[in-house]
Design an enzyme around this catalytic site. Structure first.
Site, short mmCIF file in Angstrom:
data_model
loop_
_atom_site.label_atom_id
_atom_site.label_comp_id
_atom_site.label_asym_id
_atom_site.label_seq_id
_atom_site.Cartn_x
_atom_site.Cartn_y
_atom_site.Cartn_z
N SER A 104 0.85 -1.19 0.00
CA SER A 104 0.00 0.00 0.00
C SER A 104 0.88 1.23 0.00
O SER A 104 1.80 1.34 0.81
CB SER A 104 -0.91 0.00 1.23
N HIS A 118 -2.15 7.23 -5.00
CA HIS A 118 -2.40 6.05 -4.16
C HIS A 118 -2.25 4.82 -5.04
O HIS A 118 -2.71 4.80 -6.19
CB HIS A 118 -3.81 6.12 -3.57
N ARG A 122 -3.00 -6.42 -3.57
CA ARG A 122 -3.06 -7.36 -2.44
C ARG A 122 -3.55 -8.72 -2.91
O ARG A 122 -4.21 -8.85 -3.95
CB ARG A 122 -4.00 -6.81 -1.36
N HIS A 151 -3.94 7.45 -17.05
CA HIS A 151 -4.96 6.51 -17.50
C HIS A 151 -4.46 5.66 -18.65
O HIS A 151 -4.81 4.46 -18.75
CB HIS A 151 -6.23 7.27 -17.89
#
Length: 280
Positions: A104, A118, A122, A151
């Site tokens: 993270s 961000h 996981r 993008h």
């Protein structure tokens, strides 16, 4: 926690490797800016509610000239999910046993013209096994060129595996990274995916490519904007935007909730919060 199996070990090894690549690149950017900032790493251990060892992780934080505050966490935890919260986790309604390993990252930038970002990927194991994660760009002062480049990188990673991935995961990010009480999106989006299960090798390969795409594009955007001049008005806009970012992470973010509900490291969970924010 129980010993990791082959799939869990492979995922953990990749997340740790990706952490090392990202942190090294971010430190290079600081060096280029004339800063000596480096990551400081703090290991932590988790105790399961049963009292048994529950795994742990390493929290890496750097505060520099370009990266006002960036945190990169890698954790591998397991044990028993508790109460009603456990029943909400995919595959854990009848058996609360779980293992989660992942990376993270949240970066808050000194220059308001450099977007915050961000990234999280996981691998979770309950009675089911799945990958989740994504990456999203969070500029206080959006620039169309940067949004398009970010993008495009995410789309290329998706298209290499399934042409349906990008439109689906982009729309999921647009829905997820939304602040209902403000009626605004947290940033300019990216991709978000969850419960990607079935073919481990294919889903793992996709998750790796998401990480690689992030490592390829975000440093380019940072270098493009980090020397842009800014003034007090820009800084005020950045800090007000950070207030909204904080609201989302504390009220709606699934990762924050999962970490708090499973006895994670508080400093690691809340490292996503910006160093300075304002509300009016």
């Amino acid at each position: 926690m129980q010993p990791l199996d082959e799939q869990q070990t492979a995922a953990r090894t990749w997340f740790e490797h990706l952490r090392d690549l990202i942190c090294a690149e971010f430190e290079r950017i600081e060096t280029e800016a004339g800063s000596e900032a480096i990551f400081e790493y703090t290991p932590w251990d988790r105790t399961d509610p049963s009292g048994a060892p529950g795994g742990g992780g390493v929290r890496g934080v750097m505060k520099g000239k370009v990266f006002e505050k960036v945190g990169v966490n890698v954790s591998t935890v397991g044990g028993q999910l508790e109460g009603e919260f456990g029943k909400t986790i995919h595959g854990a309604a009848d058996d609360p046993s779980f293992c989660a390993t992942g990376i993270s990252l949240v970066a808050h930038m000194a220059n308001p013209h450099v977007p915050a970002v961000h990234m999280n990927t996981r691998f979770l194991t309950t009675t089911k096994r799945w990958f989740g994660g994504g990456a999203d760009l969070n500029p206080p002062l959006p620039v169309k060129e940067d949004t398009a480049a970010f993008h495009a990188a995410m789309k290329a990673a998706c298209d290499a595996h399934d042409p349906a991935h990008y439109p689906h995961f982009k729309a999921w990010a647009d829905t997820y990274f939304y602040i209902p009480h403000r009626k605004v999106h947290r940033g300019v989006g990216g991709i978000f995916y969850d419960h990607l299960e079935g073919d481990f090798d294919a889903n793992f390969a996709f998750t790796k490519d998401v990480g690689r795409a992030f490592l390829e594009i975000f440093p380019k955007i940072v270098r493009r904007r980090m020397d842009t001049r800014f003034d007090a008005v820009d800084l005020a806009a950045q800090r007000a935007w950070r207030g909204r970012y904080t609201e989302f992470n504390l009220v709606y973010d699934r990762g924050t909730l999962f970490g708090l509900k499973t006895g994670g490291n508080i400093d690691a969970i809340l490292m996503s919060l910006p160093p300075v924010a304002t509300w009016s």
